[in-house]
Design a protein around this motif. Structure first.
Motif, mmCIF file in Angstrom:
data_model
loop_
_atom_site.group_PDB
_atom_site.id
_atom_site.type_symbol
_atom_site.label_atom_id
_atom_site.label_comp_id
_atom_site.label_asym_id
_atom_site.label_seq_id
_atom_site.Cartn_x
_atom_site.Cartn_y
_atom_site.Cartn_z
ATOM 1 N N ARG A 14 14.649 -47.342 24.201
ATOM 2 C CA ARG A 14 14.761 -45.923 23.831
ATOM 3 C C ARG A 14 15.133 -45.023 25.008
ATOM 4 O O ARG A 14 15.902 -44.081 24.840
ATOM 5 C CB ARG A 14 13.455 -45.437 23.200
ATOM 6 C CG ARG A 14 13.408 -45.713 21.715
ATOM 7 C CD ARG A 14 12.106 -45.239 21.144
ATOM 8 N NE ARG A 14 11.212 -46.361 20.902
ATOM 9 C CZ ARG A 14 10.013 -46.240 20.334
ATOM 10 N NH1 ARG A 14 9.556 -45.057 19.981
ATOM 11 N NH2 ARG A 14 9.264 -47.294 20.132
ATOM 12 N N SER B 295 9.702 -53.616 30.370
ATOM 13 C CA SER B 295 8.376 -53.709 29.759
ATOM 14 C C SER B 295 8.320 -53.126 28.353
ATOM 15 O O SER B 295 7.505 -53.528 27.557
ATOM 16 C CB SER B 295 7.343 -53.003 30.639
ATOM 17 O OG SER B 295 7.611 -51.623 30.701
ATOM 18 N N GLY B 296 9.184 -52.172 28.046
ATOM 19 C CA GLY B 296 9.068 -51.503 26.754
ATOM 20 C C GLY B 296 10.251 -51.806 25.861
ATOM 21 O O GLY B 296 10.502 -52.959 25.531
ATOM 22 N N ASP B 297 10.970 -50.768 25.480
ATOM 23 C CA ASP B 297 12.160 -50.996 24.668
ATOM 24 C C ASP B 297 13.340 -50.199 25.223
ATOM 25 O O ASP B 297 13.294 -49.732 26.354
ATOM 26 C CB ASP B 297 11.878 -50.662 23.195
ATOM 27 C CG ASP B 297 11.558 -49.193 23.003
ATOM 28 O OD1 ASP B 297 11.650 -48.414 23.977
ATOM 29 O OD2 ASP B 297 11.212 -48.803 21.870
ATOM 30 N N PRO C 212 10.116 -47.303 30.403
ATOM 31 C CA PRO C 212 10.778 -47.427 29.096
ATOM 32 C C PRO C 212 9.765 -47.485 27.951
ATOM 33 O O PRO C 212 9.746 -48.428 27.178
ATOM 34 C CB PRO C 212 11.533 -48.752 29.234
ATOM 35 C CG PRO C 212 10.696 -49.552 30.163
ATOM 36 C CD PRO C 212 10.031 -48.591 31.096
ATOM 37 N N THR C 213 8.912 -46.479 27.876
ATOM 38 C CA THR C 213 7.892 -46.418 26.829
ATOM 39 C C THR C 213 7.997 -45.050 26.151
ATOM 40 O O THR C 213 8.618 -44.136 26.699
ATOM 41 C CB THR C 213 6.480 -46.526 27.441
ATOM 42 O OG1 THR C 213 6.278 -45.411 28.315
ATOM 43 C CG2 THR C 213 6.303 -47.807 28.212
#
Lengths: 306, 120, 286
Positions: free
Chosen positions: C230, C226-228, C195-196
């Motif tokens: 998107r 770990s990311g957001d 999720p980056t």
């Protein structure tokens, strides 16, 4: 001008994040993204594209439906299983070439009794010359299913070198492709040095050995940076030992840190976004690289080994 | 004797280009008449595959009997050998000095390729 | 794998290092299905499976062989060859096997029948067994560059592979020839991402690829927290199902570094993977 290529063997080791940080730290530098199959550097550098060119390589066979009699010679001769049955608009049984499977060998074109197969140059991608907040950048995108023979990589590097020469830049920083095949070779031959970014895992170790051998083949000075070293300190030690055995100079190591992801989400280089221990370790690594490369001759002032 | 030297510039005082397939150009020197011609190698500079082979074929077509270059890969070596051309590995002096070394017999022809294949 | 015609699940990703191999091994373990490591340039599944190797077969391809007595040096072959694999030197054709794509054109076009074919080894396919897993591994020989024929040979290997209803393919990363060769002809593709922004960018390329190939697919998100959002948002917008999410945990990364499998590090994932596989291919689980 010194040309540093950052490679990793295995994907996902933080190679592009580190390259972006060096782009931030380097003074008077030009950047090239040679990872043309899965280019990501632009996601941090946010380039403003100034020039876009089509990359043409090889040829592609295409059957003209109106001239195809459906004899099947092409299907019989194709070594790549690229010819499949199709139906012409008026209902005749003819053949069609799958562009994903066609390797452009021309055999069907040569032997088609009706000469019903066109053979035109294949558009394999795009390349760009751009400006970023850190300096000029050359990057590219390979079309889906295109063969990554290293030709586009060579083109990107060559263009980036021209830009670097025009600007009398101090540095050319190259984000290299993963693996050990043609694209990697095309990205490292003749460079001042290579930085290998590895993680301390069994897979990382396995792939590191292969890229280290490759650098030795080409007589290019190679440096190692272990990223996420603290997830397996023991394996990090093994990697460092292995590096020394392979004539690879061990430079700094970087801890496992979610800041790599956070910075990426903010479209920033790690060193731009953070000032923590990890960012310091990266700055230290860049200083070490500058010192190490200071003793290497500049590009263009010596015949390059290739 | 006609000799081809991979070179970065077009004069005999220029250093030898250590690359063969991707050399900028070849100097073709006729040691009997002292004539000097330049054989550009530009198309090969950008060729992803088979640069050494193409360069070797161009050199063969130029009718030389010897080649001086820094590093010659196995594919180019095979082509040059098949055409009966002697290959001299040398990169530590100028093109002119290397030719003199061949004529005086101080530089010996190579038995095999000295560069790894580029796998391309 | 042809004899029983199993359901083929290809595990792929645009970007390397997203956990494709980790997930392939876990899926094969959960399903009791044979695992085909088609990432022939860097086959890594064996580091986690640790099999006993049972069998190894060389994989060859056909390249031209010139019968010099018959060759007139006419150049018909060099004119046809699109890969610079043949040249004429001293009035005879010379072959560069490394550049040859094995299309067979030179042999057909030769007016004096001076071109025969011979085999060159491009790598091997090995069969390995561990306590619960069958691994078929393709491995490219160093110095070879033609991955697709070896990938095809790996996919089609069936000698001594126990019959199964499901087969898992660990595919090469990217969206160029090798990835396409591996996923083509499979029944379903699972695209692994993170999720980056990098993960999203490379996922979009992979989605575009499998859509052009008209293959059904779904997404697995590794290090899911770990990311957001998107990647999740993109999938939702595009109507792509996110079927597996693996959390970001330091101990998982540590376990991976030691060559431990996902199921060893996160046993609770077993049930989730099992449920999804059951939906995907009822009856596919051994």
């Amino acid at each position: 001008m010194k040309e540093l290529v950052i490679i990793s063997g295995k994907g996902g080791t933080g190679k592009t994040s580190l390259t972006a940080a060096f782009c931030h730290l380097a003074k008077q530098a030009v950047f090239a993204d040679c990872d043309v199959d899965a280019a990501d550097l632009h996601l941090i550098l946010n380039p403003d594209i100034r020039r876009s060119e089509t990359f043409v390589s090889g040829h592609e066979a295409r059957i003209r439906p109106q001239d195809c009699t459906g004899c099947g010679t092409c299907r019989e001769l194709c070594a790549f299983e690229a010819v499949a049955p199709a139906t012409a608009p008026e209902g005749r049984e003819i053949f069609h070439i799958d562009p994903f499977a066609c390797e452009g060998c021309k055999v069907c074109v040569q032997f088609c009794p009706q000469q019903a197969i066109d053979f035109s140059p294949a558009e394999c991608g795009q390349w760009y010359r751009s400006e970023t907040r850190f300096g000029s950048m050359v990057h590219a995108r390979l079309h889906i299913g295109a063969e990554n023979s290293g030709k586009l990589v060579s083109l990107v590097r060559e263009q980036a070198r021209l830009v670097a020469q025009e600007q009398a830049a101090n540095w050319l920083l190259v984000d290299g492709p993963p693996g050990i095949g043609c694209p990697v070779i095309a990205s490292i031959t003749g460079a001042t040095a290579v930085l290998i970014v590895t993680e301390p895992t069994l897979s990382g170790q396995h792939d590191f050995e292969r890229v280290a051998q490759l650098c030795r083949h080409f007589g290019i000075p190679a440096f190692l940076c272990v990223n996420k070293w603290d997830i397996n300190p023991e394996q990090s030690e093994t990697l460092s030992r292995c590096a020394t055995e392979n004539d690879v100079t061990v430079l700094g190591r970087i801890p496992y840190d979610p800041v790599f992801t956070t910075a990426q989400l903010q479209v920033q280089a790690v060193t731009e976004y953070a000032a923590n221990e990890t960012a310091k370790a990266i700055r230290q690594l860049w200083r070490q690289l500058q010192q190490q490369l200071a003793s290497q001759p500049d590009q263009g002032k010596r015949p390059k080994g290739d | 004797m006609k000799i081809a030297v991979s070179a970065t510039e077009s004069t005999l005082s220029t250093p030898i280009d250590s690359r063969f397939g991707r050399a900028k150009q070849f100097l073709i020197v006729d040691t009997d008449s002292n004539a000097l011609a330049v054989l550009p190698n530009t198309q090969n500079l950008n060729a992803a595959q088979g640069a050494g082979i193409q360069a070797a074929q161009n050199v063969v077509n130029a009718g030389v009997q010897a080649v001086i270059t820094g590093n010659c890969g196995p594919k180019a070596f095979r082509v040059l050998k098949a055409a009966g051309i002697a290959i001299y590995h040398c990169s530590d002096r100028s093109a002119g000095d290397a030719i003199k070394a061949i004529l005086s017999g101080t530089l010996q022809p190579a038995e095999s390729a000295n560069a790894e294949s580029h796998w391309s | 794998m042809v004899q029983t015609d199993p359901f083929v699940l290809a595990v792929a990703s645009g970007k390397g290092g997203t956990g494709k191999t980790t997930l392939s091994v876990a899926l094969a373990q959960v399903a009791g299905a044979p695992l085909y490591d088609c990432d022939v340039e860097e086959p890594n599944a064996h580091l986690f499976v640790r099999p006993q190797w049972q069998d190894k077969q060389d994989v060859t391809r056909r390249v031209p062989l010139i019968e010099t007595e018959l060759c007139t040096g006419c150049g018909a072959c060099t004119e046809l060859c699109q890969f610079n694999a043949l040249i004429i030197v001293g009035h005879k054709a010379m072959v560069f096997e490394e550049l040859c794509h094995s299309c067979g054109g030179c042999r057909r076009v030769c007016p004096t029948q001076a071109i025969h074919e011979t085999d060159v080894t491009i790598g091997s396919v090995s069969l390995g067994l561990s306590a619960k897993l069958t691994l078929v591994q393709g491995c490219m020989a160093i110095g070879q560059v033609m991955a697709p024929p070896l990938i095809r040979a790996t996919r089609n290997y069936h000698h001594n592979v126990p019959p199964a209803k499901l087969a898992i393919l660990d595919c090469p990363p990217g969206t160029s020839c090798p990835m396409i060769t591996a996923v083509r002809g499979s029944d379903f593709v699972l695209l692994v991402t993170e999720p980056t922004p990098f993960g999203l960018n490379d996922l979009q390329l992979a989605v575009e690829t499998v859509r052009q190939l008209q293959l059904p697919f779904a997404v697995a998100i590794n290090r899911a927290d770990s990311g957001d959002r998107r990647v999740h948002d993109y999938c939702q917008r595009e109507g792509i199902e996110v079927v597996i999410e693996i959390p970001e945990l330091r101990h998982v990364a540590e376990a991976y570094s030691r060559g431990e499998t996902l199921l060893e590090a996160l046993p609770q994932q077993r049930q989730l993977l099992q449920n999804w596989l059951h939906q995907l291919c009822p009856g596919g689980l051994a």
